[in-house]
Design a protein around this motif. Structure first.
Motif, PDB file in Angstrom:
ATOM      1  N   THR A 108       0.825  -1.215   0.000  1.00 24.54           N
ATOM      2  CA  THR A 108       0.000   0.000   0.000  1.00 24.54           C
ATOM      3  C   THR A 108       0.853   1.255   0.000  1.00 24.54           C
ATOM      4  O   THR A 108       0.438   2.291  -0.525  1.00 24.54           O
ATOM      5  CB  THR A 108      -0.941   0.033   1.229  1.00 24.54           C
ATOM      6  N   LEU A 115      -4.064   2.048  -4.251  1.00 30.67           N
ATOM      7  CA  LEU A 115      -4.648   1.357  -3.088  1.00 30.67           C
ATOM      8  C   LEU A 115      -5.112   2.351  -2.032  1.00 30.67           C
ATOM      9  O   LEU A 115      -5.040   2.087  -0.841  1.00 30.67           O
ATOM     10  CB  LEU A 115      -3.609   0.390  -2.499  1.00 30.67           C
ATOM     11  N   LEU A 118      -7.531   1.214   0.662  1.00 29.81           N
ATOM     12  CA  LEU A 118      -7.063   0.240   1.655  1.00 29.81           C
ATOM     13  C   LEU A 118      -6.024   0.841   2.594  1.00 29.81           C
ATOM     14  O   LEU A 118      -5.470   0.147   3.439  1.00 29.81           O
ATOM     15  CB  LEU A 118      -6.463  -0.984   0.940  1.00 29.81           C
ATOM     16  N   GLY A 119      -5.772   2.137   2.441  1.00 31.98           N
ATOM     17  CA  GLY A 119      -4.753   2.786   3.260  1.00 31.98           C
ATOM     18  C   GLY A 119      -5.040   2.739   4.744  1.00 31.98           C
ATOM     19  O   GLY A 119      -4.108   2.749   5.559  1.00 31.98           O
ATOM     20  N   ARG A 122      -3.207   0.328   7.161  1.00 33.90           N
ATOM     21  CA  ARG A 122      -1.805   0.488   7.548  1.00 33.90           C
ATOM     22  C   ARG A 122      -1.626   0.525   9.062  1.00 33.90           C
ATOM     23  O   ARG A 122      -0.559   0.182   9.575  1.00 33.90           O
ATOM     24  CB  ARG A 122      -1.243   1.775   6.945  1.00 33.90           C
TER      25      ARG A 122
END
Length: 270
Positions: A108, A115, A118-119, A122
């Motif tokens: 990512t 992406l 979808l961060g 993290r």
């Protein structure tokens, strides 16, 4: 018949590689003053990276965001390679869930635009960090290992809060949900998981209601677990000679798993 002898150059390269692995193993897992300083630096860098992950939604529009993002990707890649070299069984290490999550986080970071949605995952880096012995070793050296479960429960709660906040912000911000920014998403998450929801921010649609239900169920479970660890007597870490169970009540006479007679030393006893 082909010769199986190795050249001096190949032997020298293997020797240098083995020395590198040994040195990394001592730095990552050793107890020397040098190793402990190295582990402290790694831990501080990890905490700074996690702070960046939490602040990412607020920093994404800045000019320096991509530079910081790719710099962190380089640091994480170097750390993963070094940890892989330091391990005795690299293939087994690669199959561990924290390592898989770290590799996903690295992806990512390398593709922040593709992406973007979808961060928010993290922040799982905080969870993978909590599975590292580097975090708990200082507590054990100071005789505070009984607080490990409580601290882990706090970390699990924080990870859940920020993962849900990031998801809500990514999925519902700028829609007809009252969530105009990251702080609104955090406010919704905390009020929902504590079931104090004031009703001023409600996620729209059936999907929004299902998200709220999941947040409430999991959030309450995490809070209950944390409360149990805070108010219950701390367990002691003493391996059972018969079955190997480590966690026991402070006044336990027999192992609750196999019934073996225990001889748990009193606090301060050598």
């Amino acid at each position: 018949m082909a010769s199986s002898e190795r050249s001096p150059t190949e032997d020298a390269e293997d020797s240098r590689f083995d020395r590198l692995r040994s040195k990394l193993r001592l730095l990552y897992h050793g107890q020397s003053a040098k190793a402990l300083r190295f582990q402290t630096v790694i831990l501080l860098v990890d905490l700074a990276i996690i702070a960046f992950f939490i602040a990412t939604p607020l920093l994404r529009e800045t000019e320096t965001f991509l530079w910081i993002d790719y710099s962190i990707a380089a640091i994480l890649a170097i750390d993963l390679i070094a940890r892989g070299l330091a391990t005795t069984h690299p293939l087994r290490w690669l199959r561990q869930l924290p390592v898989i999550i770290d590799i996903f986080i690295l992806i990512t970071l390398l593709a922040p635009t593709w992406l973007f949605n979808l961060g928010f995952l993290r922040i799982l880096r905080l969870w993978t960090l909590s599975r590292s012995s580097m975090v708990w070793r200082p507590l054990e050296k100071r005789g505070l290992s009984e607080f490990r479960d409580t601290i882990q429960a706090v970390i699990n709660l924080l990870v859940f809060i920020f993962v849900v906040t990031g998801f809500v912000y990514t999925a519902f911000a700028r829609r007809d949900s009252g969530i105009a920014g990251y702080v609104d998403a955090l406010y919704f998450t905390v009020t929902t998981m504590t079931t104090t929801g004031f009703g001023d921010i409600v996620l729209p649609g059936t999907f929004g209601k299902l998200v709220s239900v999941v947040v409430m169920i999991v959030g309450i479970s995490l809070f209950v677990r944390l409360a149990q660890l805070i108010f219950r007597p701390a367990k002691v870490n003493f391996p059972c000679p018969q079955c190997g169970l480590h966690r026991h009540e402070p006044d336990a006479v027999h192992c609750k798993a196999c019934g073996h007679l225990l001889n748990i030393p009193d606090e301060g006893q050598g």
